[in-house]
Each structure stands twice: as C-alpha cells, then as structure tokens.
Design an enzyme around this catalytic site. Sequence first.
Site, PDB file in Angstrom:
ATOM      1  N   ASP A 134      -6.368  -6.807   4.070  1.00 25.06           N
ATOM      2  CA  ASP A 134      -5.833  -5.448   4.052  1.00 25.06           C
ATOM      3  C   ASP A 134      -5.937  -4.789   5.426  1.00 25.06           C
ATOM      4  O   ASP A 134      -7.023  -4.522   5.911  1.00 25.06           O
ATOM      5  CB  ASP A 134      -6.659  -4.638   3.034  1.00 25.06           C
ATOM      6  CG  ASP A 134      -6.157  -3.221   2.866  1.00 25.06           C
ATOM      7  OD1 ASP A 134      -6.833  -2.449   2.162  1.00 25.06           O
ATOM      8  OD2 ASP A 134      -5.106  -2.876   3.427  1.00 25.06           O
ATOM      9  N   GLY A 135      -4.740  -4.599   6.044  1.00 23.76           N
ATOM     10  CA  GLY A 135      -4.763  -3.825   7.288  1.00 23.76           C
ATOM     11  C   GLY A 135      -3.980  -4.523   8.389  1.00 23.76           C
ATOM     12  O   GLY A 135      -4.400  -5.589   8.864  1.00 23.76           O
ATOM     13  N   GLY A 136      -2.859  -3.941   8.776  1.00 25.20           N
ATOM     14  CA  GLY A 136      -2.077  -4.463   9.907  1.00 25.20           C
ATOM     15  C   GLY A 136      -1.370  -5.778   9.632  1.00 25.20           C
ATOM     16  O   GLY A 136      -0.988  -6.497  10.552  1.00 25.20           O
ATOM     17  N   HIS A 183      -8.121   0.835  -4.233  1.00 23.01           N
ATOM     18  CA  HIS A 183      -9.075   0.611  -3.141  1.00 23.01           C
ATOM     19  C   HIS A 183      -9.827   1.914  -2.890  1.00 23.01           C
ATOM     20  O   HIS A 183      -9.274   2.853  -2.309  1.00 23.01           O
ATOM     21  CB  HIS A 183      -8.286   0.160  -1.898  1.00 23.01           C
ATOM     22  CG  HIS A 183      -9.148  -0.079  -0.706  1.00 23.01           C
ATOM     23  ND1 HIS A 183      -8.606  -0.272   0.550  1.00 23.01           N
ATOM     24  CD2 HIS A 183     -10.493  -0.161  -0.555  1.00 23.01           C
ATOM     25  CE1 HIS A 183      -9.596  -0.466   1.418  1.00 23.01           C
ATOM     26  NE2 HIS A 183     -10.749  -0.402   0.765  1.00 23.01           N
ATOM     27  N   GLY A 212      -0.848   1.683   9.429  1.00 23.62           N
ATOM     28  CA  GLY A 212      -0.178   1.556  10.719  1.00 23.62           C
ATOM     29  C   GLY A 212      -1.059   1.154  11.877  1.00 23.62           C
ATOM     30  O   GLY A 212      -0.658   1.256  13.034  1.00 23.62           O
ATOM     31  N   MET A 231      -9.029   7.910  -0.549  1.00 25.09           N
ATOM     32  CA  MET A 231      -9.914   8.270   0.557  1.00 25.09           C
ATOM     33  C   MET A 231     -10.464   9.682   0.332  1.00 25.09           C
ATOM     34  O   MET A 231      -9.731  10.568  -0.111  1.00 25.09           O
ATOM     35  CB  MET A 231      -9.136   8.234   1.872  1.00 25.09           C
ATOM     36  CG  MET A 231      -8.550   6.865   2.172  1.00 25.09           C
ATOM     37  SD  MET A 231      -7.632   6.881   3.720  1.00 25.09           S
ATOM     38  CE  MET A 231      -6.892   5.240   3.651  1.00 25.09           C
ATOM     39  N   HIS A 233      -0.982  -1.305  -4.325  1.00 26.88           N
ATOM     40  CA  HIS A 233      -2.272  -1.018  -3.671  1.00 26.88           C
ATOM     41  C   HIS A 233      -2.369   0.481  -3.448  1.00 26.88           C
ATOM     42  O   HIS A 233      -1.536   1.085  -2.755  1.00 26.88           O
ATOM     43  CB  HIS A 233      -2.344  -1.768  -2.335  1.00 26.88           C
ATOM     44  CG  HIS A 233      -3.684  -1.710  -1.666  1.00 26.88           C
ATOM     45  ND1 HIS A 233      -4.742  -2.508  -2.029  1.00 26.88           N
ATOM     46  CD2 HIS A 233      -4.127  -0.920  -0.662  1.00 26.88           C
ATOM     47  CE1 HIS A 233      -5.780  -2.220  -1.254  1.00 26.88           C
ATOM     48  NE2 HIS A 233      -5.443  -1.271  -0.414  1.00 26.88           N
ATOM     49  N   SER A 283       0.849  -1.200   0.000  1.00 30.45           N
ATOM     50  CA  SER A 283       0.000   0.000   0.000  1.00 30.45           C
ATOM     51  C   SER A 283       0.879   1.243   0.000  1.00 30.45           C
ATOM     52  O   SER A 283       1.686   1.452   0.913  1.00 30.45           O
ATOM     53  CB  SER A 283      -0.886   0.010   1.255  1.00 30.45           C
ATOM     54  OG  SER A 283      -1.377   1.320   1.460  1.00 30.45           O
ATOM     55  N   MET A 306     -12.133   4.106  -1.040  1.00 33.07           N
ATOM     56  CA  MET A 306     -12.844   4.367   0.208  1.00 33.07           C
ATOM     57  C   MET A 306     -13.510   5.732   0.029  1.00 33.07           C
ATOM     58  O   MET A 306     -13.117   6.740   0.653  1.00 33.07           O
ATOM     59  CB  MET A 306     -11.876   4.342   1.396  1.00 33.07           C
ATOM     60  CG  MET A 306     -11.402   2.927   1.703  1.00 33.07           C
ATOM     61  SD  MET A 306      -9.883   2.838   2.663  1.00 33.07           S
ATOM     62  CE  MET A 306      -8.685   3.024   1.332  1.00 33.07           C
ATOM     63  N   GLY A 318      -9.149   3.813   6.702  1.00 37.16           N
ATOM     64  CA  GLY A 318      -8.886   5.242   6.918  1.00 37.16           C
ATOM     65  C   GLY A 318      -7.429   5.559   7.158  1.00 37.16           C
ATOM     66  O   GLY A 318      -6.948   6.627   6.746  1.00 37.16           O
ATOM     67  N   PHE A 319      -6.690   4.607   7.767  1.00 37.70           N
ATOM     68  CA  PHE A 319      -5.297   4.936   8.091  1.00 37.70           C
ATOM     69  C   PHE A 319      -4.399   3.693   8.015  1.00 37.70           C
ATOM     70  O   PHE A 319      -4.860   2.585   8.276  1.00 37.70           O
ATOM     71  CB  PHE A 319      -5.209   5.536   9.515  1.00 37.70           C
ATOM     72  CG  PHE A 319      -6.004   6.802   9.659  1.00 37.70           C
ATOM     73  CD1 PHE A 319      -7.343   6.750  10.061  1.00 37.70           C
ATOM     74  CD2 PHE A 319      -5.447   8.034   9.318  1.00 37.70           C
ATOM     75  CE1 PHE A 319      -8.101   7.914  10.148  1.00 37.70           C
ATOM     76  CE2 PHE A 319      -6.197   9.195   9.398  1.00 37.70           C
ATOM     77  CZ  PHE A 319      -7.535   9.135   9.815  1.00 37.70           C
ATOM     78  N   GLY A 374       1.294  -2.018   4.177  1.00 43.81           N
ATOM     79  CA  GLY A 374       1.888  -0.691   4.000  1.00 43.81           C
ATOM     80  C   GLY A 374       3.036  -0.517   4.977  1.00 43.81           C
ATOM     81  O   GLY A 374       4.213  -0.592   4.601  1.00 43.81           O
ATOM     82  N   SER A 375       2.674  -0.370   6.255  1.00 51.13           N
ATOM     83  CA  SER A 375       3.721  -0.018   7.224  1.00 51.13           C
ATOM     84  C   SER A 375       4.775  -1.120   7.384  1.00 51.13           C
ATOM     85  O   SER A 375       5.954  -0.818   7.525  1.00 51.13           O
ATOM     86  CB  SER A 375       3.111   0.340   8.575  1.00 51.13           C
ATOM     87  OG  SER A 375       2.036  -0.516   8.864  1.00 51.13           O
ATOM     88  N   MET A 407     -11.117  -6.283   5.122  1.00 51.77           N
ATOM     89  CA  MET A 407     -10.380  -5.288   5.910  1.00 51.77           C
ATOM     90  C   MET A 407     -10.128  -5.851   7.307  1.00 51.77           C
ATOM     91  O   MET A 407     -11.065  -6.320   7.961  1.00 51.77           O
ATOM     92  CB  MET A 407     -11.207  -4.003   6.045  1.00 51.77           C
ATOM     93  CG  MET A 407     -11.478  -3.242   4.771  1.00 51.77           C
ATOM     94  SD  MET A 407      -9.999  -2.598   4.016  1.00 51.77           S
ATOM     95  CE  MET A 407      -9.381  -1.503   5.266  1.00 51.77           C
ATOM     96  N   ASP A 462      -4.621   3.444  -2.033  1.00 55.56           N
ATOM     97  CA  ASP A 462      -5.751   3.743  -1.148  1.00 55.56           C
ATOM     98  C   ASP A 462      -6.299   5.131  -1.445  1.00 55.56           C
ATOM     99  O   ASP A 462      -5.622   6.133  -1.220  1.00 55.56           O
ATOM    100  CB  ASP A 462      -5.307   3.667   0.319  1.00 55.56           C
ATOM    101  CG  ASP A 462      -5.090   2.233   0.760  1.00 55.56           C
ATOM    102  OD1 ASP A 462      -4.004   1.920   1.287  1.00 55.56           O
ATOM    103  OD2 ASP A 462      -6.024   1.427   0.566  1.00 55.56           O
TER     104      ASP A 462
HETATM  105  C1  DX5 Z   1      -6.488   1.423   5.316  1.00 55.97           C
HETATM  106  C2  DX5 Z   1      -5.998   0.988   3.935  1.00 55.97           C
HETATM  107  C3  DX5 Z   1      -4.918  -0.057   4.006  1.00 55.97           C
HETATM  108  C4  DX5 Z   1      -3.672   0.420   4.761  1.00 55.97           C
HETATM  109  C5  DX5 Z   1      -2.717  -0.727   4.962  1.00 55.97           C
HETATM  110  O1  DX5 Z   1      -7.716   2.107   5.172  1.00 55.97           O
HETATM  111  O2  DX5 Z   1      -7.052   0.459   3.160  1.00 55.97           O
HETATM  112  O3  DX5 Z   1      -4.569  -0.448   2.676  1.00 55.97           O
HETATM  113  O4  DX5 Z   1      -3.034   1.422   4.016  1.00 55.97           O
HETATM  114  O5  DX5 Z   1      -1.627  -0.227   5.698  1.00 55.97           O
HETATM  115  P1  DX5 Z   1      -1.014  -1.088   6.909  1.00 55.97           P
HETATM  116  O6  DX5 Z   1      -0.431  -2.321   6.275  1.00 55.97           O
HETATM  117  O7  DX5 Z   1       0.026  -0.180   7.502  1.00 55.97           O
HETATM  118  O8  DX5 Z   1      -2.150  -1.401   7.835  1.00 55.97           O
HETATM  119 ZN    ZN Z   2      -6.452  -0.483   1.288  1.00 54.78          ZN
END
Ligand code: DX5
Ligand code: ZN
Length: 221
Positions: A177-179, A68, A147, A39, A35, A10, A70, A144-145, A199-200, A139, A37
């Site tokens: 997707d997420g964490g 993606h 990390g 928003m 990926h 991401s 959102m 939304g974010f 992402g992170s 998800m 994102d």
């Molecule tokens: C959150 C995004 C994810 C996020 C993943 O709303 O859809 O794609 O960026 O980032 P990490 O891997 O850091 O959770």
């Molecule tokens: Zn995403």
Amino acid sequence: MNNPIKISPSILSADFSKLGEEVIALEKAGADYIHIDVMDGHFVPNLTIGPEVIKKLRPLTKKVFDVHLMISPVDNFIKDFSNAGADIITFHPEATSNISNTINLIKKEKKKVGISLKPNSKIELIEKHIDQVDLVLIMSVEPGFGGQKFMPEVLEKMKNLKELIDQKKLKTEIEIDGGINFENCGKAKRAGASILVSGSTIFNENQGDLKKNIGILRTHK
Ligand code: DX5
Ligand code: ZN
C-alpha cells in the site's frame, strides 16, 4: 503457494464529493476490494472519513471493504467499523497497547484481521502474530496521504515476510500500500504481494480510465 492477484483501489484518491458513485464505478471497473483509508489526525497528520460514511457506502456494493485504520487508540472503534460494514479491518501495532487483544476484538466481530507495518517498522514487531491474522499490510509510503513516492526499500522486508509465511506454511496474505504504479507493481508481486492497493495510479492515469488502470496493475508482470 501463490494467491491470485487482487486489486484494492484506495478511495482516498476518489472524488469525495461523489464517493458513492466512485465506489459503484470501481466495482464496475473490476476492483476486487475497496480500500478505505481511515485517518484520525492523531495517528497520522490527516483526517478522512469515519464509520458513518462507510455505513452509507455499504449498501451500494457487495465488494469487500478493505478498511485501513490509521487511528489510535484503535480498540474503541473496532465495533463501530464492523457495524458500519467493514469486511477486513487492518490496524497498526503502534496504535494498541495489546496486539493480541486488538486481533481478538476484530475476530469477535467475525471480520478478517489485517496488521500493518509502516516503512520503518520491523517484521519483529508483528512476527509472533502472523499466524493469527489474515493479512499483513506493508506500507510503501509513510501513512497519511495518497500520491506519495513508492519506497522500494520495503521490498526486501516484504520478501523476508513472505519467506517467513511460507516457512510456517501459513495462508496469511501480503497487501502492499502506497505509491503502487505500472512500473513497480510487477516487482511488488514478485516480492510476495498478492493484494495491491492503489489510489492515485488508478484514479489519475489514462485520463482516469479505472477499468484500464485496474487491468494493467492486475496483469502487468
Ligand atoms: C496512505 C494510504 C494509502 C494511499 C494509497 O496512508 O494508506 O492507501 O491512499 O494511495 P497511492 O496509491 O496514491 O499512494
Ligand atoms: Zn491504505
């Protein structure tokens, strides 16, 4: 049927002051998808990038743009993201008044269709559409974010979804997707995910060694 594992970094966690270089670096580091994102500050309490930025990134790589969305309402923007160069367009069912219509709008653009379930959204919300989409994006954080902490309770839902897909003998893939990190990526794969978004972990672990981090997520059992 098990699909080969694909890694979709991401760029929300990338350095936004040099997104082009970051996308090129991700391709070199072995990313399968990019990926992206999107928003709108309305569907989620954050604002990121729009079609104009994707249009600028498009010529830099041949890699799949896994977009993606959102955003809500989503229908009005499908064409813009398609023209900008999205390859997969994933939307949230809560962002449209007619899920089938949104799916058809994406198909009309000859793009792959993804539908996304937030952590508290039930499979029932999309059950009758899983044969019409290419992937379901599960998800494992509130959208939304980047990390945020992985929510392991979504693994049960993902297992049930995978059973449903296998029962119906569908080719629909599951993307999580997420964490996602080195500790939970194995569990996510075993629960049915064949596409891992991160992402992170990819941008921050091992002093930001993209190739190493993508490799660990891909091979970790
Ligand atoms: C959150 C995004 C994810 C996020 C993943 O709303 O859809 O794609 O960026 O980032 P990490 O891997 O850091 O959770
Ligand atoms: Zn995403």
